[in-house]
Design an enzyme around this catalytic site. Structure first.
Site, mmCIF file in Angstrom:
data_model
loop_
_atom_site.group_PDB
_atom_site.id
_atom_site.type_symbol
_atom_site.label_atom_id
_atom_site.label_comp_id
_atom_site.label_asym_id
_atom_site.label_seq_id
_atom_site.Cartn_x
_atom_site.Cartn_y
_atom_site.Cartn_z
ATOM 1 N N THR B 205 -27.991 23.045 2.507
ATOM 2 C CA THR B 205 -27.323 21.789 2.130
ATOM 3 C C THR B 205 -26.120 21.512 3.026
ATOM 4 O O THR B 205 -25.458 22.420 3.495
ATOM 5 C CB THR B 205 -26.832 21.804 0.676
ATOM 6 O OG1 THR B 205 -26.011 22.948 0.495
ATOM 7 C CG2 THR B 205 -27.968 21.831 -0.302
ATOM 8 N N GLY B 244 -23.495 30.273 -0.855
ATOM 9 C CA GLY B 244 -22.730 31.416 -1.358
ATOM 10 C C GLY B 244 -22.607 32.488 -0.295
ATOM 11 O O GLY B 244 -23.551 32.736 0.442
ATOM 12 N N GLU B 487 -31.138 23.840 -6.654
ATOM 13 C CA GLU B 487 -32.596 24.026 -6.514
ATOM 14 C C GLU B 487 -33.375 22.830 -7.050
ATOM 15 O O GLU B 487 -34.397 22.988 -7.726
ATOM 16 C CB GLU B 487 -33.043 25.307 -7.220
ATOM 17 C CG GLU B 487 -32.621 26.581 -6.515
ATOM 18 C CD GLU B 487 -33.161 26.689 -5.099
ATOM 19 O OE1 GLU B 487 -34.221 26.116 -4.816
ATOM 20 O OE2 GLU B 487 -32.485 27.331 -4.272
#
Lengths: 720, 720
Positions: B205, B244, B487
């Site tokens: 993203t 992350g 997701e």
């Protein structure tokens, strides 16, 4: 200026200003291109086509604003309560926003728990000092007409802000003394509280006792031999728990405790209790104080716990405006127990204003961002559209803009009634109190749950970025959701409304005349229940009437049936309570729809502005009828084919309102500093602001974090 | 042990264990009476009647447990997937919970942002080291049957835990290499990743691009002269944002970028990119890295940003299992584009398992606390009842216990289908993929929104105390709600489901045979649409079928009507999308009801256990029919009088399930350390635990806080 008037005015400033605390200055655009010297960003964006991209965002908002079909300023002043109120609000905002003392050096989220508290205390103290010292502010406040303006301008936000440790001093401590103390007691305490010489809070809820006041366990036992009350916490569950400012800040509190005198309990009463030494700030012997630990939000308002071990205070510290205990221990009961209702109505309406202001912020952020964010394809091969073009996005956002107005008009109406009847209440005419109390309970529950759900819908409508603290949506949510629980937990509120509905329904069946808000429960000839022949606004409101009457009738019959079959009333009530709560919700929704409609009809605005307000009102009606369609179908208020028609109209309304969306939230006139959001700022320069905020993270001040050397490197090198 | 098998097993341990991180040891009861030496607590509770009060709480739970009507262990093993799975899970929990390295010195909320990150990194590194060094764990893991167990035991929780900076290394980096790399590439990277020598993440993203993969802006342009790809971020919105572990932890990433070769774009492809120097951990030239700043939750998993300035990597770093770029720049397209669906199905089913585990925790906390908390009066003059006695409280909690099972059985079914068809997919039979993909999209959306709303309902059902961090409900919520967005954002998911429904509906009208989950859309003779004559489970499921068929038919007709009147299909689709999303929701709810019912029928349990499961299933059916009653009434599937009957049955079901409530959540078998909640712990000693947690606040280590001297005292003394 009277004591009481001056107090109200001071409150006004205080609450307006709390709203501005915690807000940090968003980096002005001009400063974005400097300050790229941190190592991680040295080569950043050197050749990015960023100018054109920024311009697109800003052009998007410009284009939105050019489409506006109405007069924004009319809506701003409508919500503020008049042209002069808008001016005064902006002036006060300017005074406080231009003071650099209110800026934070860093986001609170980066600090430790202790440092966050200290930073908030710093600003809270500065605010009081600023008021005490600054004549301009005092003068500005002098132009306000007190409590009415206060309600529409920020008390609510103040009640729920992420953490001012002095808030309860103003919101609860001083008002309690004013409302429940004698004139002598007001004279003794108010001056000192006003100047900040003493700081108080209000300690009612206990570790084991919340909404049910009579269950409180803290005792205050009168000892006539010394003319003192002995305060005591007999169990761990009697520990006072939650009051803001109690942990470390306040040195006094109004404490609610069960009053015992001459061996008899007279129920909970308010006492002024000193908690800390005025010189050293150390907690007094017999008093145990502390902070209750971290929370979902509101982490800097110093929520505390308190327990007493046979702690003695003078008899005169019982607030004695209503009840008294004489020197010999004689208890003198209050002339009227119901006067306290008035304060509760006041606080609950304040929460409605508060929650709608939180929702205003959230929906401003979501709407502007939805006009900037571009994603996916509507038609293959064409450029990514603004996400506001998607009907599903409009469906999330536009009904929430309508909700802002719905809560506004309904709360305004209850507030007006409160003012109208306050005089007659003090004259002992309590007839209108139950209705007013019911409306304030219901509207508190409706507005807090609508606002909290609405804020969360806004956050989720911004996708992943809504999860970022810099969007401000997380904090707006954690603050707003608290209002579902405090000042009367919503489920308890709904059941109070239901109790009034069932009582009214039964009275109507016995031929009694009902108060205005429930007069629809009066039995009517069957013909008026006939199906609607059109779907005008009036017809939809009438459909609401039929639906909610039917609901109340059904549950009343079920309740009666259970009682008739031998169930104790209380158990029958409990066995019907899920349905009872639903009746209450639909009743208050109906009330809000009616007030929304009449508010728009009466508003002094141009026809263009009334046009957009009427579309919002229509959307609100249609949205909630579809959402509760079972009630309308089962009562025969509307047919399945009406419902299909309304679903099609919903689609039309969303499309009709979409071009005004950005202008509508602009008309809420929320300063960028109060919005405090990278996603929602006026200029639409979203992505650069997000990047700038991220660069300020303490973790970004070094390329390689200290934790790497300590933990990661030994692991990564272990296998070599 | 094969490479792939060992990898799966290692993942299993990792995910189970992540769940245990961040949990802190709740103060054992025995230690409560020591350690009262901090000044604020010296005289605390000296004469409180606390023993009897504690015993009441504990006795309350004891009494609840004695009422259990079924076999708890049967439910535990049913959810775990068998007796042996339960044993293994408990063993692994024990191994990790007995390791003091996983304890935290203090609540993360008390720490600064940097310190929180460091603390989490410490535990994450220890976990990997523990596995690499500890044969017992490796052996335990060897008994597992890999990925199947993993799914039912913790992957989901791991995906969403409040912040393990190494999570993406295992969840996304390694699986991407395994799934998209050639055998050579797996050989080159997996060993190093496995040992922790390199740490990776997955960067897809971007600041301006989320769900719509094709919109990504990062480019990877092949330069045949050096046989390198040049990675570049052409705009600010092309900055990778959110992954992350990206900010400070990872030194490698799988990066999705638009592949350009020979002047043509071939869409997004995965590349292995080194980000930091392996020796110094400094970010490489041409790579800008940082952390994106604080979030609603998950604040220690080091979400980062990344941009490239003409950063070069070898050609062989394109993961080439599916597509390839040859030395000369020739692009070789994949044999089949749809293989990637399989991974998406896997991840989305994992999220279902994950979210239901979060909901299990929340509802365990709320149920136990509701059996301990006493409030108000049911009947005047009688003692305060457990709040679980109130029907409104049962209505909040019991349907959520049912939801846990509903999601479990539905996800289990999709998972089973996935396993059944995986073989045929790899053989090139892709017939079943669209249905499977649709079910996984829909179930991901249903379970994440049900779980997030359910967790929040649980939090609010605990009143004010649910707002305390020590209840753990705030963190469970902030973690669970994230699953609504990641997701595949839920609204996008619903519209994908709707697309499949409409397509199937049209195919059925053309006489095509439909796949199982949508076969109900096949036109039937009118007679089968007749009203139900009873309200058996089968009849209610059939009513669902009628309702959802009717909904799909109505929206399909509206869509067709708009196309017929000249609208482009895509615009017509958008104009109907609110209703389309609703169709999808009801379709997936219907699927879940069916799977719940057949799951209970097939479960290998005693009749007593099946009895309680059947009551939960019935509650689930009735609850959701009432919640969507408009669809049932409008389609004629049920009548208004059926609805009244079901409302009465709902009340009966709540009363019938109430005695088993505590035992049902006990059967989820969640260790106190994993629950990590003062309100939900096994022994019910709620109030003492809350007090103990509060006492640990850093602000409580001194009676008078430092901030008093700095800010408060000058204010309080100013007027003297």
């Amino acid at each position: 200026m009277s004591h009481s008037k001056a107090f109200q005015l001071k409150l006004y400033v205080f609450f307006n200003v709390i709203e501005l605390l915690n807000t940090r200055e968003l980096q002005p655009l001009a400063r974005l291109h400097e300050n790229q010297s941190t190592h991680t960003c040295t080569h950043l964006h050197t050749d990015m086509a960023k100018t054109s991209e920024n311009h697109q965002c800003m052009d998007d908002l410009k284009a939105e604003r050019e489409r506006c079909s109405f007069n924004k300023h009319e809506i701003t002043t409508l919500l503020d309560g008049g042209e002069d109120k808008t001016k005064q609000r902006r002036k006060i905002e300017k005074v406080f926003l231009s003071d650099p003392e209110f800026l934070d050096a860093t986001r609170p989220e980066y600090l430790s728990h202790e440092d966050r508290y200290a930073n908030e205390l710093r600003k809270a103290c500065h605010m009081i000092r600023k008021f005490n010292e600054d004549e301009e502010i005092q003068q500005l406040v002098g132009q306000m007409d007190g409590i009415r303006t206060l309600m529409g301008s920020g008390l609510g936000v103040a009640l729920t802000k992420d953490g001012n440790p002095l808030a309860l001093h103003f919101i609860m401590f001083m008002p309690s003394i004013m409302g429940q103390g004698t004139v002598e007691q007001q004279g003794e305490w108010m001056g000192r509280a006003w100047s900040g010489e003493i700081i108080g809070t209000y300690a009612q809820t206990e570790l084991g006792h919340g909404t049910f006041l009579r269950g409180l366990e803290t005792t205050a036992t009168y000892d006539p031999s010394t003319e003192e009350f002995v305060l005591h916490s007999p169990t761990i569950t009697s520990t006072k728990w939650w009051p803001g400012g109690l942990g470390k800040t306040a040195n006094y509190a109004v404490v609610m405790a069960q009053l015992y005198t001459r061996g008899r309990c007279h129920g909970p009463h308010p006492f002024i209790v000193q908690l800390r030494d005025e010189e050293t700030h150390q907690s007094l012997p017999g008093v145990t104080l502390g902070e209750i630990g971290p929370r979902l939000g509101m982490n800097t308002n110093d929520n505390g716990f308190l327990c007493f071990s046979h702690h003695r205070i003078p008899r005169t510290h019982l607030l004695m405006k209503h009840s008294q205990v004489l020197q010999d221990g004689t208890y003198v009961r209050p002339a009227n127990d119901k006067l306290a209702y008035g304060t509760m109505v006041f606080v609950r309406v304040a929460i409605c204003f508060d929650t709608y202001r939180q929702l205003q912020r959230a929906v401003t952020i979501a709407t502007r961002y939805s006009a900037i964010r571009r994603q996916s394809e509507l038609v293959p091969g064409q450029p990514e559209p603004q996400i506001l073009e998607y009907q599903t996005q409009q469906y999330k956002i536009l009904p929430l803009i309508a909700t802002v107005f719905g809560i506004h008009f309904a709360a305004q109406s209850v507030w007006q009634t409160y003012n109208d009847v306050t005089g007659s209440i003090h004259d002992g005419n309590l007839d209108l109190l139950p209705e007013l109390h019911t409306l304030s309970c219901g509207l508190k529950a409706l507005s807090s749950s609508d606002a909290a759900n609405g804020v969360e819908t806004c956050r989720l409508s911004c996708g992943g970025h809504g999860y970022l603290a810099s969007s401000n949506l997380p904090r707006i949510y954690t603050t707003t959701t608290a209002a579902i629980t405090y000042e009367g937990e919503n489920t308890v509120m709904w059941l109070q409304v239901a109790r009034y509905l069932i009582k009214s329904f039964r009275e109507a069946r016995q031929g009694h005349r009902l108060h205005h808000s429930v007069s629809y429960l009066t039995p009517r000839p069957a013909s008026t229940h006939a199906l609607q022949t059109n779907l005008s606004n009036a017809a939809l409101v009438e459909a609401f009437r039929v639906a909610v009457s039917h609901l109340v009738g059904e549950v009343a019959a079920r309740l009666q049936g259970q009682c008739d079959s031998g169930m104790v009333f209380e158990h029958a009530w409990n066995a019907c309570s899920v349905q009872l709560a639903r009746c209450a919700q639909v009743h208050i929704r109906y009330f809000t729809c009616e007030e929304f409609l009449s508010g728009v009809e009466k508003a002094e605005v141009s026809e263009a502005t009334r046009g957009v307000l009427m579309r919002l009102c229509r959307l609100y009606l249609v949205f909630h009828i579809i959402g509760n369609q079972g009630d309308f179908l089962r009562s025969g208020a509307l047919t399945p084919s009406d419902m299909t028609t309304l679903e099609e109209e919903l689609a039309t309304l969303l499309a009709a309102l979409r071009p005004d969306a950005v202008s509508l939230v602009d008309s809420f006139d929320i300063h960028d500093r109060i919005l405090d959001s990278t996603l929602g700022c006026w200029d639409g320069n979203v992505y650069e602001r997000m990047f700038e905020e991220a660069k300020k993270s303490p973790l970004n001040q070094k390329d390689v974090p200290d934790a790497y050397y300590k933990y990661l490197r030994p692991l990564m090198k272990a296998s070599l």
